[in-house]
Design an enzyme around this catalytic site. Sequence first.
Site, PDB file in Angstrom:
ATOM      1  N   ASN A 158       8.227  54.633 -53.787  1.00  0.00           N
ATOM      2  CA  ASN A 158       8.467  54.061 -55.141  1.00  0.00           C
ATOM      3  C   ASN A 158       8.755  55.232 -56.132  1.00  0.00           C
ATOM      4  O   ASN A 158       7.607  55.599 -56.926  1.00  0.00           O
ATOM      5  CB  ASN A 158       7.745  52.890 -55.709  1.00  0.00           C
ATOM      6  CG  ASN A 158       7.740  51.973 -54.576  1.00  0.00           C
ATOM      7  OD1 ASN A 158       8.583  51.303 -54.730  1.00  0.00           O
ATOM      8  ND2 ASN A 158       6.609  51.809 -53.771  1.00  0.00           N
ATOM      9  N   GLU A 159       9.853  55.825 -56.267  1.00  0.00           N
ATOM     10  CA  GLU A 159      10.218  56.827 -57.292  1.00  0.00           C
ATOM     11  C   GLU A 159      10.248  56.342 -58.831  1.00  0.00           C
ATOM     12  O   GLU A 159      10.472  55.059 -58.815  1.00  0.00           O
ATOM     13  CB  GLU A 159      11.578  57.637 -56.679  1.00  0.00           C
ATOM     14  CG  GLU A 159      11.461  57.979 -55.384  1.00  0.00           C
ATOM     15  CD  GLU A 159      10.653  59.254 -55.283  1.00  0.00           C
ATOM     16  OE1 GLU A 159       9.876  59.515 -56.127  1.00  0.00           O
ATOM     17  OE2 GLU A 159      10.843  60.198 -54.358  1.00  0.00           O
ATOM     18  N   PRO A 160      10.233  57.292 -59.476  1.00  0.00           N
ATOM     19  CA  PRO A 160      10.219  57.086 -60.957  1.00  0.00           C
ATOM     20  C   PRO A 160      11.719  55.910 -61.230  1.00  0.00           C
ATOM     21  O   PRO A 160      12.640  55.902 -60.793  1.00  0.00           O
ATOM     22  CB  PRO A 160      10.846  58.078 -61.801  1.00  0.00           C
ATOM     23  CG  PRO A 160      10.047  59.327 -60.991  1.00  0.00           C
ATOM     24  CD  PRO A 160      10.208  58.840 -59.226  1.00  0.00           C
TER      25      PRO A 160
END
Length: 620
Positions: A158-160
Site C-alpha cells: 500500500n504505497e503513498p
Amino acid sequence: MPDQPTFLERIPTIIVGDHDEMGRLVACRIAELIRARGRAGRRTVLGLATGSTPIGVYRELTRMHREEGLSFAQVVTFNLDEYYPMEPGSLHSYHRFMWENLFSELDIAADNVHMLRGDVSREQVEGECRRYEDSIRAAGGIDLQLLGIGRTGHIGFNEPGSGVESRTRLITLDLVTRKDAAADFFGEDNVPREAVTMGVGTILEAREIVILATGEHKAHIVRRAVEGEVDHEVAATFLQRHSSTTFYLDAAAGARLTRIGTPWLLGPVEWTPQLTVNAVTWLSHETEKAILKLTQRDYAEHRLSSLVAAHGTPGALNGLVFNALGAKIRGRSKLPRRRQIICFSPHPDDDVISMGGILRKLVENENTITVAYMTSGNLAVFDHDVRRHLDFLSRVAGERGMAEGAVSRLLSRVEEFLTTKRTGDVDIEEVRDIKRMIRESEAVAGLRTLGLEEGAARFLDLPFYQTGKVRKDPIGPADVAIVRELLEGSRPDLVFVAGDLSDPHGTHRMCKEAIDRALAESVAGGMPRPEVWLYRGAWQEWPVTEATWLVPLSQEELRLKIQAIFKHQSQKDTAPFPGPDEREFWQRVEARNKGTAAELDRLGLAEYFAMEAYVVEEAR
Ligand code: F6R
C-alpha cells in the site's frame, strides 16, 4: 526511561536486542495463539509477509515445529501480496519465497496456504482480488497479521496515497520500493512495476497485528509511523487506529524515536556521558551554533537546563563535550604500529569503500595486514563482464599461441549458457567461477593501489554464500571453522568488521555473525581477544556522536582511496546491487567522508578535509 514507551508513541512499541530476539518473541506469540486456539478446537488464520524482516520469525517457527512439535495442521495462511506480473515458480515470486522460507518445512496443508496470484491476465486481476477477500472472510477473518514496513511507509504494497478503506487490488509500486527491491532482481529495470496487495482496510480487519522493522534505514519511517499524524501518504500510520497492534523494532530501527534520540524532550533523564554528548551536539544543530558558543539561554529554551546545572556552567559543559569529540580524532601517529591486523571484508570492495583511508595509514605504520574477503561477490557481476573477460582471454591465447582448444571450449560452453539464460537463472559453475575471479583480481588491484601486496588478500569463499541465489544459507559450523582457522593462524591484535545492519541483502550481517562466533570459540580456546573495530558498509556512516574513533584523511589519501575503489570495475557505472542510493560507490564515499569532516566543522571543531569513522566493539 529510554526503554519505556512514551505518550508520543501512538502504536505500542517494543524495542528488542536484535533480529534473532525479535524472531523468537514474535514466533512465540504466534505459537501461543496457534496452541490456544488449537486447545479450543479452532483453526488459526495467519496473515503473512515476505521480505528480509520476517525471515527470523519464519526460522524460529520452523525450529519450533521441528524441535517442539508445534503443528501447523490447523493453520490457514493468507499472504499480503505478490508482484505483478509474476510466475509462481519464478526466483523472485513471493510464492517461492514463502515455500522456500517457511511452508516446505512445516506440516501445513497446501490447500490452507493462500497467496495472491501474479500470473493471471489483466482482465482477471479484479476477480482474483475479490475472490481473495471472499476467502479471507470465509476462513473467519485473520487472527494475526504479520507486517513489515517499506521505506515509503507501505504495509503490504500500500504505497503513498492508499486510503484507509482500500481493499485487495492491483497497485503501482513506488520508485523507492522498486529501488529497494533492485538487489533481489539483479537490477532495478527487472523489478515489476506493479503488484497485487491486500488493502489497508483488509489489513486493519485483522484481530491482531504485529509489525516489524530492523535496521537504521527504517529508523526515519518508523518514527513517522509511530509518532507522526495519521496520513494516507504513509499507510503504516493507519495502524494507529487499530486496537491491537504491536510494533517490534531493533535498536537501529528505533533510533529516531523520541525516547531514544532525544529523550530529554520527554522529561527528566539520567545524564550519562553518551547522552550528554548527544544532547549538546543536538542543541548545536538546533541552534546552528558551534558547541563552544552555546549559552545558558540556548540550553534553557531547549529543555536542557538540568544538564547545565549538573555541570555548573554552560562553559564547563560546552568544553567537556568539545573535548570529548576532539579526543575521538586519531591521525596516523595515534593508530596501531607494527601489529597483526585482519580486515574482514564481506564482499570484495567493502574494504576499500569503507576503510581505504585507514588501510593506507596502517600500511605506512608497517602493520602486517591481511584482508579477508568473506564471500566472492560473484552474484554482483554482470554477464557482459564475463563475456568481456573471456574475449580478452581468447585474444591473449590466440596471439600468444596458448592452448586454444581449452579456451574455445570454455568460451562456447559459457556462450551457450548465457544466450539462453533468463533473468534470475542460477549461473553454471564455469560462469560463477569466472565472476568470482573477476572480483578477486579487482580486489588485489585495489589493495595494490593502497600499497599492499597480493599476499595480503585471503579469499575465504564462505560456504553460506555459495547457493548461487540471492537467498543465502544460514551461517553454519563450516563457515565458522574457516574464519576461526584464519584468526588462530594470525592471532591478530586488531580486527576490522563490517558492523552495519542496513545491508539490503543481509550478507554483512551474516558475515558478522560468522566472525562473532569464530572469535568466541577462539577466545574460549585460549586466543587473546583482539580489539574489534566496526566500520559501516557502503550505505551509511557512524554519526560522530556514536563513533569511537574519527580518522582524518587528507585530499591525497581520499584520492588514493577513490582510485582503489575504481579498481572494482565490475561494480562501477551501474552496480547490480546499488541499494537505495543511485550514486556510484566512490561518489557516496566521497560525500560521506567529507560529510563527517564537515559535521565536525559545524560543531566548531577543527576543519579536516575528510574522515572515516569506527566504533570499537565492547568485549562481550
Ligand atoms: C512484503 C510486504 C512489504 C514488506 C516491506 C519491507 O510482503 O508486504 O510491505 O514487508 O517492503 O520489506 P523488507 O522486510 O524486505 O525490508
